[in-house]
Design a protein around this motif. Structure first.
Motif, PDB file in Angstrom:
ATOM      1  N   ARG A  31       0.839  -1.198   0.000  1.00 16.72           N
ATOM      2  CA  ARG A  31       0.000   0.000   0.000  1.00 16.72           C
ATOM      3  C   ARG A  31       0.872   1.245   0.000  1.00 16.72           C
ATOM      4  O   ARG A  31       2.018   1.221   0.445  1.00 16.72           O
ATOM      5  N   THR A  32       0.321   2.321  -0.507  1.00 20.64           N
ATOM      6  CA  THR A  32       1.014   3.606  -0.505  1.00 20.64           C
ATOM      7  C   THR A  32       0.182   4.597   0.300  1.00 20.64           C
ATOM      8  O   THR A  32      -1.008   4.795   0.016  1.00 20.64           O
ATOM      9  N   LEU A  33       0.801   5.187   1.317  1.00 16.92           N
ATOM     10  CA  LEU A  33       0.128   6.160   2.168  1.00 16.92           C
ATOM     11  C   LEU A  33       0.452   7.566   1.680  1.00 16.92           C
ATOM     12  O   LEU A  33       1.607   7.872   1.379  1.00 16.92           O
ATOM     13  N   LYS A  34      -0.559   8.410   1.616  1.00 16.02           N
ATOM     14  CA  LYS A  34      -0.360   9.809   1.224  1.00 16.02           C
ATOM     15  C   LYS A  34      -0.272  10.632   2.507  1.00 16.02           C
ATOM     16  O   LYS A  34      -1.240  10.754   3.256  1.00 16.02           O
ATOM     17  N   MET A  35       0.916  11.167   2.762  1.00 16.64           N
ATOM     18  CA  MET A  35       1.155  11.940   3.981  1.00 16.64           C
ATOM     19  C   MET A  35       1.793  13.275   3.604  1.00 16.64           C
ATOM     20  O   MET A  35       2.520  13.367   2.616  1.00 16.64           O
ATOM     21  N   GLN A  36       1.523  14.310   4.403  1.00 18.46           N
ATOM     22  CA  GLN A  36       2.034  15.651   4.083  1.00 18.46           C
ATOM     23  C   GLN A  36       2.657  16.301   5.304  1.00 18.46           C
ATOM     24  O   GLN A  36       2.218  16.071   6.434  1.00 18.46           O
ATOM     25  N   SER A  37       3.669  17.116   5.053  1.00 19.25           N
ATOM     26  CA  SER A  37       4.336  17.848   6.128  1.00 19.25           C
ATOM     27  C   SER A  37       3.904  19.310   6.151  1.00 19.25           C
ATOM     28  O   SER A  37       3.157  19.771   5.284  1.00 19.25           O
ATOM     29  N   LYS A  55      12.907   4.495   5.059  1.00 22.10           N
ATOM     30  CA  LYS A  55      13.107   3.404   6.019  1.00 22.10           C
ATOM     31  C   LYS A  55      11.874   2.503   6.087  1.00 22.10           C
ATOM     32  O   LYS A  55      11.988   1.277   6.186  1.00 22.10           O
ATOM     33  N   MET A  56      10.694   3.095   6.034  1.00 17.46           N
ATOM     34  CA  MET A  56       9.469   2.303   6.048  1.00 17.46           C
ATOM     35  C   MET A  56       9.398   1.391   4.822  1.00 17.46           C
ATOM     36  O   MET A  56       9.023   0.218   4.918  1.00 17.46           O
ATOM     37  N   ASP A  57       9.778   1.911   3.681  1.00 15.93           N
ATOM     38  CA  ASP A  57       9.767   1.135   2.443  1.00 15.93           C
ATOM     39  C   ASP A  57      10.733  -0.049   2.558  1.00 15.93           C
ATOM     40  O   ASP A  57      10.380  -1.199   2.255  1.00 15.93           O
ATOM     41  N   LYS A  58      11.954   0.220   3.031  1.00 17.71           N
ATOM     42  CA  LYS A  58      12.968  -0.834   3.116  1.00 17.71           C
ATOM     43  C   LYS A  58      12.627  -1.873   4.178  1.00 17.71           C
ATOM     44  O   LYS A  58      12.730  -3.084   3.955  1.00 17.71           O
ATOM     45  N   LEU A  59      12.235  -1.415   5.361  1.00 21.04           N
ATOM     46  CA  LEU A  59      11.997  -2.344   6.476  1.00 21.04           C
ATOM     47  C   LEU A  59      10.756  -3.204   6.274  1.00 21.04           C
ATOM     48  O   LEU A  59      10.665  -4.311   6.811  1.00 21.04           O
ATOM     49  N   THR A  60       9.789  -2.694   5.512  1.00 23.43           N
ATOM     50  CA  THR A  60       8.593  -3.502   5.235  1.00 23.43           C
ATOM     51  C   THR A  60       8.708  -4.247   3.911  1.00 23.43           C
ATOM     52  O   THR A  60       7.742  -4.871   3.461  1.00 23.43           O
ATOM     53  N   ALA A  61       9.890  -4.186   3.285  1.00 26.03           N
ATOM     54  CA  ALA A  61      10.127  -4.828   1.985  1.00 26.03           C
ATOM     55  C   ALA A  61       9.085  -4.383   0.958  1.00 26.03           C
ATOM     56  O   ALA A  61       8.565  -5.189   0.178  1.00 26.03           O
ATOM     57  N   GLY A  62       8.797  -3.082   0.972  1.00 26.11           N
ATOM     58  CA  GLY A  62       7.890  -2.528  -0.015  1.00 26.11           C
ATOM     59  C   GLY A  62       6.420  -2.661   0.310  1.00 26.11           C
ATOM     60  O   GLY A  62       5.568  -2.231  -0.475  1.00 26.11           O
ATOM     61  N   GLN A  63       6.081  -3.238   1.470  1.00 24.74           N
ATOM     62  CA  GLN A  63       4.677  -3.405   1.834  1.00 24.74           C
ATOM     63  C   GLN A  63       4.008  -2.071   2.171  1.00 24.74           C
ATOM     64  O   GLN A  63       2.825  -1.884   1.921  1.00 24.74           O
ATOM     65  N   ILE A  64       4.798  -1.149   2.772  1.00 22.59           N
ATOM     66  CA  ILE A  64       4.260   0.168   3.103  1.00 22.59           C
ATOM     67  C   ILE A  64       5.162   1.231   2.497  1.00 22.59           C
ATOM     68  O   ILE A  64       6.310   1.395   2.901  1.00 22.59           O
ATOM     69  N   GLY A 255      -5.745   7.305  12.861  1.00 23.17           N
ATOM     70  CA  GLY A 255      -5.912   6.176  13.773  1.00 23.17           C
ATOM     71  C   GLY A 255      -6.351   4.895  13.095  1.00 23.17           C
ATOM     72  O   GLY A 255      -5.911   3.796  13.461  1.00 23.17           O
ATOM     73  N   ASP A 256      -7.216   4.995  12.092  1.00 32.10           N
ATOM     74  CA  ASP A 256      -7.672   3.795  11.390  1.00 32.10           C
ATOM     75  C   ASP A 256      -6.552   3.199  10.539  1.00 32.10           C
ATOM     76  O   ASP A 256      -6.453   1.979  10.391  1.00 32.10           O
ATOM     77  N   VAL A 257      -5.718   4.079   9.972  1.00 29.93           N
ATOM     78  CA  VAL A 257      -4.554   3.596   9.220  1.00 29.93           C
ATOM     79  C   VAL A 257      -3.626   2.831  10.156  1.00 29.93           C
ATOM     80  O   VAL A 257      -3.155   1.736   9.838  1.00 29.93           O
ATOM     81  N   TRP A 258      -3.373   3.399  11.338  1.00 27.14           N
ATOM     82  CA  TRP A 258      -2.492   2.732  12.306  1.00 27.14           C
ATOM     83  C   TRP A 258      -3.060   1.368  12.717  1.00 27.14           C
ATOM     84  O   TRP A 258      -2.337   0.380  12.773  1.00 27.14           O
ATOM     85  N   LYS A 259      -4.348   1.294  12.964  1.00 27.70           N
ATOM     86  CA  LYS A 259      -4.972   0.025  13.368  1.00 27.70           C
ATOM     87  C   LYS A 259      -4.932  -1.003  12.248  1.00 27.70           C
ATOM     88  O   LYS A 259      -4.953  -2.204  12.510  1.00 27.70           O
TER      89      LYS A 259
END
Length: 321
Positions: A31-37, A55-64, A255-259
């Motif tokens: 999945r790809t999450l759309k996040m903004q700073s 880091k999220m991409d690498k550690l999840t092997a592309g899952q997130i 919160g729903d994304v985190w869950k």
């Protein structure tokens, strides 16, 4: 000699294939999450966000995968918290003292003077994870502010400088009546000291200075200020500042994304947060040292020590608040 039985071999292969297929089916879909700073695209603060996404991409092997968008690409900079809570975006990267309009206690989780004064970044992290701070952080956002958001401390962008001026500042009296960019609860403190404050996101500081909306500005210091081009507007840079001796910025998820993350993905996220915190910080401090040298030697900036009576007055104003 053992006799080869094709039917048995095929049955065993089919069973192994079924087990592998079942395990694969249980894996969450990529999945790809759309996040903004809240940060301009060119800032080192945005680089912290990008580092976390990598880091999220690498550690999840592309899952997130995280699409780390800069300020304004989906919503205005100061609206990312509400946008995350409402799932207009999946998450954000900002700093808690931006949200004091919702609850003034938010500044506690950015470690401004409203936090226990004297903490450095590691002290703050210790309080966050070993002293109950993270639990309070979530309680504030979710129960007090009624936001469907899960936050984490990800970026130690301090200690920060006092700010930029067009002329030398000799004492507290020189600040009287000046219009300066400030944010968060610091606005109130400097107002008590006689400064006229203007709350602006980072990308609006230079244009506001060029239009005469502000006379002076505070942003971060070091490489951040160099990249923003403050040296093209102001030539007097003062440090230190008592307003953000150890500021910590945040990354947060809907919160729903985190869950929806698996327990393993949640642990990976925590690991990515903490690794980003340390690795970005040590790189950033080297960049700051190089930037201060360049400001002085290449751009003619005068790096000055903040007059002591200003620092003392700041602490007194904070005590009164």
């Amino acid at each position: 000699m053992r006799r080869f039985t094709p039917g048995v071999a095929l049955t065993a292969f089919a069973a192994a294939l079924a087990i592998a297929s079942s395990a694969l089916a249980q894996q969450p879909a990529p999945r790809t999450l759309k996040m903004q700073s809240t940060w301009p695209a060119s800032s080192t603060l945005q680089e912290n966000f990008k580092m976390f996404a990598e880091k999220m991409d690498k550690l999840t092997a592309g899952q997130i995968k995280i699409e780390a968008l800069a300020a304004g690409q989906v919503v205005p900079p100061f609206e990312i918290l509400d946008a995350t809570a409402k799932k207009v975006i999946d998450g954000g990267h900002g700093v808690a003292y931006y949200w004091i309009g919702k609850n003034r206690a938010a500044t506690l989780f950015a470690s401004t003077p409203a936090g226990p004064f004297g903490m450095d970044q590691m002290d703050f992290l210790g309080w966050m994870y070993e002293g109950g701070g993270w639990e309070l952080y979530n309680e504030l956002y979710q129960k007090e502010m009624k936001l469907n958001v899960v936050p984490f401390p990800v970026m130690p962008s301090g200690p920060q400088a006092f700010g930029w001026f067009k002329r030398p500042i000799k004492n507290l009296a020189d600040l009287k009546g000046m219009k300066c960019r400030q944010t968060g609860i610091v606005n109130d403190i400097f107002t008590r000291m006689g400064m006229n404050t203007v709350n602006l996101p980072g990308g609006e500081i230079i244009p506001s200075a060029q239009r005469g909306v502000i006379d002076c500005a505070e942003w971060v210091g070091g490489v951040e200020d160099l990249r923003m081009g403050f040296h093209n507007v102001w030539k007097y840079h003062y440090t230190p500042g008592m307003h953000e001796p150890s500021v910590i910025a945040e990354v947060f998820f809907n919160g729903d994304v985190w869950k929806s993350f698996t327990p393993q993905q949640q642990d990976i996220t925590r690991a990515a947060v903490n690794d980003t915190f340390i690795r970005w910080w040590v790189r950033w401090q080297k960049q700051n040292a190089d930037a201060l040298k360049e400001m002085q030697e290449k751009h003619g900036v005068k790096v000055m020590r903040t007059p002591p009576d200003i620092l003392t007055a700041f602490l007194k104003a904070w005590d009164e608040m």
